[in-house]
Design an enzyme around this catalytic site. Structure first.
Site, short mmCIF file in Angstrom:
data_model
loop_
_atom_site.label_atom_id
_atom_site.label_comp_id
_atom_site.label_asym_id
_atom_site.label_seq_id
_atom_site.Cartn_x
_atom_site.Cartn_y
_atom_site.Cartn_z
N ASP A 138 35.85 34.66 49.49
CA ASP A 138 36.40 35.88 50.07
C ASP A 138 37.90 35.73 50.26
O ASP A 138 38.37 34.81 50.92
CB ASP A 138 35.71 36.14 51.41
CG ASP A 138 36.26 37.34 52.15
OD1 ASP A 138 36.91 38.18 51.50
OD2 ASP A 138 36.02 37.44 53.37
N ASP B 248 43.91 42.90 43.08
CA ASP B 248 43.43 43.62 41.92
C ASP B 248 41.95 43.94 42.13
O ASP B 248 41.06 43.21 41.72
CB ASP B 248 43.62 42.78 40.65
CG ASP B 248 43.11 43.46 39.41
OD1 ASP B 248 42.87 44.68 39.46
OD2 ASP B 248 42.93 42.78 38.38
N SER C 6 38.85 47.29 42.52
CA SER C 6 38.56 48.63 42.02
C SER C 6 38.21 49.58 43.14
O SER C 6 37.44 49.26 44.03
CB SER C 6 37.40 48.58 41.02
OG SER C 6 36.25 48.06 41.63
#
Length: 344
Positions: free
Chosen positions: A208, A226, A228
């Site tokens: 994480d 990066d 989504s």
């Protein structure tokens, strides 16, 4: 089943919110971040693991075959871009399995090359991935006068790593990716992006990212997230400790760059987010690039600094040999990317 107690009702509500957020964000990284926030509301959920629950639905509906000409198509639809869809013709399905965290699909398309899809949402296509990868990496890196240590959160396809590796002055590149399957699949099927892992400066952590940053304070010159679709209920996103963790992990003068969705679809979420994190950072700015295979053909970046004068003007420019290899980023488009339409 009948829920008899208030505690049981609260637990069921949190589990339902867990899958709603996973469905909306399509991002294992941000799902973990939001779940961390939710766990503060009740100690009974603090030990819940995402793997404790099966995926909410089967993703086989993403691929369909037309009866007229027997062609196969990938069809992308989602609640984040209601009323519109995007389809690509499939040449061959290369991989389709569920990882511990998400549905992972890779196919070879007729006109866009190899395509990576996570939880039903296109992450990259071979045809246009360079625009996103170059801008996400080079805007913060060329805005920084001398970046030495860079952290990437997410980015398991390796595309951002590939672009960071073009900077010879960077001494260490650390990546935190929660889903190892994304890395493995990308190395096998997307070598044009995954070659970023080949750079000897890259150190991989399967964990994480928020936890890693909490353990590495004031350590990085640039942090790139990066991921989504980092959207969902806006109040939940604003309450997460994620941006504070990034701020704490930055060195003085450091810069963060996170995926910032599309102003055509989510300006009502982008503006409150920018406002919410402004007190944390010295500057908070928004840029964007065009990319045909993303919803509405555009994706944005939230770029913030810890000290400094902002990132709209690059402090360095690519060497001539590097610029020849780039297909989207230039110093001019760096500056132009911050010019937004009136409604944004």
């Amino acid at each position: 089943p009948i829920i008899n107690t208030q505690q049981q009702r609260r637990n069921a509500h949190i589990i339902s919110m867990h899958w709603l957020i996973r469905w909306l964000t399509n991002s294992s990284l941000l799902a973990w971040t939001i779940l961390f926030c939710l766990s503060a509301a009740t100690s009974s959920f603090s030990t819940t693991n995402m793997a404790d629950f099966p995926p909410p639905k089967d993703y086989s509906h993403l691929i369909f075959e037309t009866k007229q000409d027997n062609t196969k198509w990938f069809h992308e639809r989602g609640p984040l871009w209601q009323g519109q869809a995007f389809s690509l013709q499939i040449k061959e399905v290369l991989y389709h399995q569920k990882s511990l965290f998400q549905d992972v699909l890779v196919f070879d398309s007729e006109h866009h090359g190899k395509v990576l899809v996570l939880d039903g949402v296109i992450q990259c296509t071979e045809r246009d991935e360079f625009s996103y990868q170059e801008m996400m990496a080079h805007i913060p890196l060329y805005a920084h006068p001398d970046p030495k240590k860079v952290l990437v959160i997410g980015g398991g396809d390796g595309g951002v790593l590939r672009e960071i590796a073009r900077h010879p002055g960077v001494e260490e590149i650390v990546i935190c990716e929660l889903d190892k399957d994304v890395i493995d699949v990308s190395k096998k099927y997307l070598p044009f992006m995954a070659k970023g892992f080949d750079d000897p400066r890259v150190k991989v952590n399967i964990m994480d990212g928020a936890k890693f940053m909490e353990e590495n304070q004031s350590s990085f010159d640039v942090i790139i997230t990066d991921s989504s679709d980092p959207v969902g209920p806006a109040c939940v996103l604003f309450e997460t400790p994620f941006y504070k963790a990034m701020h704490g992990s930055l060195r003085e003068g450091g810069i963060i760059c996170t995926q910032g969705e599309c102003v055509w679809l989510h300006v009502n979420l982008i503006q409150p987010l920018v406002k919410a994190i402004t007190p944390l950072f010295t500057t908070v700015e928004y840029a964007y690039c065009t990319i045909p295979s993303y919803p509405s053909g555009q994706i944005g970046f939230i770029i913030a600094s810890k000290g400094g004068k902002g990132c709209k003007v690059p402090t360095r420019t690519p060497e001539a040999s590097v610029q020849k290899e780039l297909r989207y980023y230039t110093p001019d488009i760096h500056q132009a990317s911050f010019v937004l339409p009136a409604f944004a």
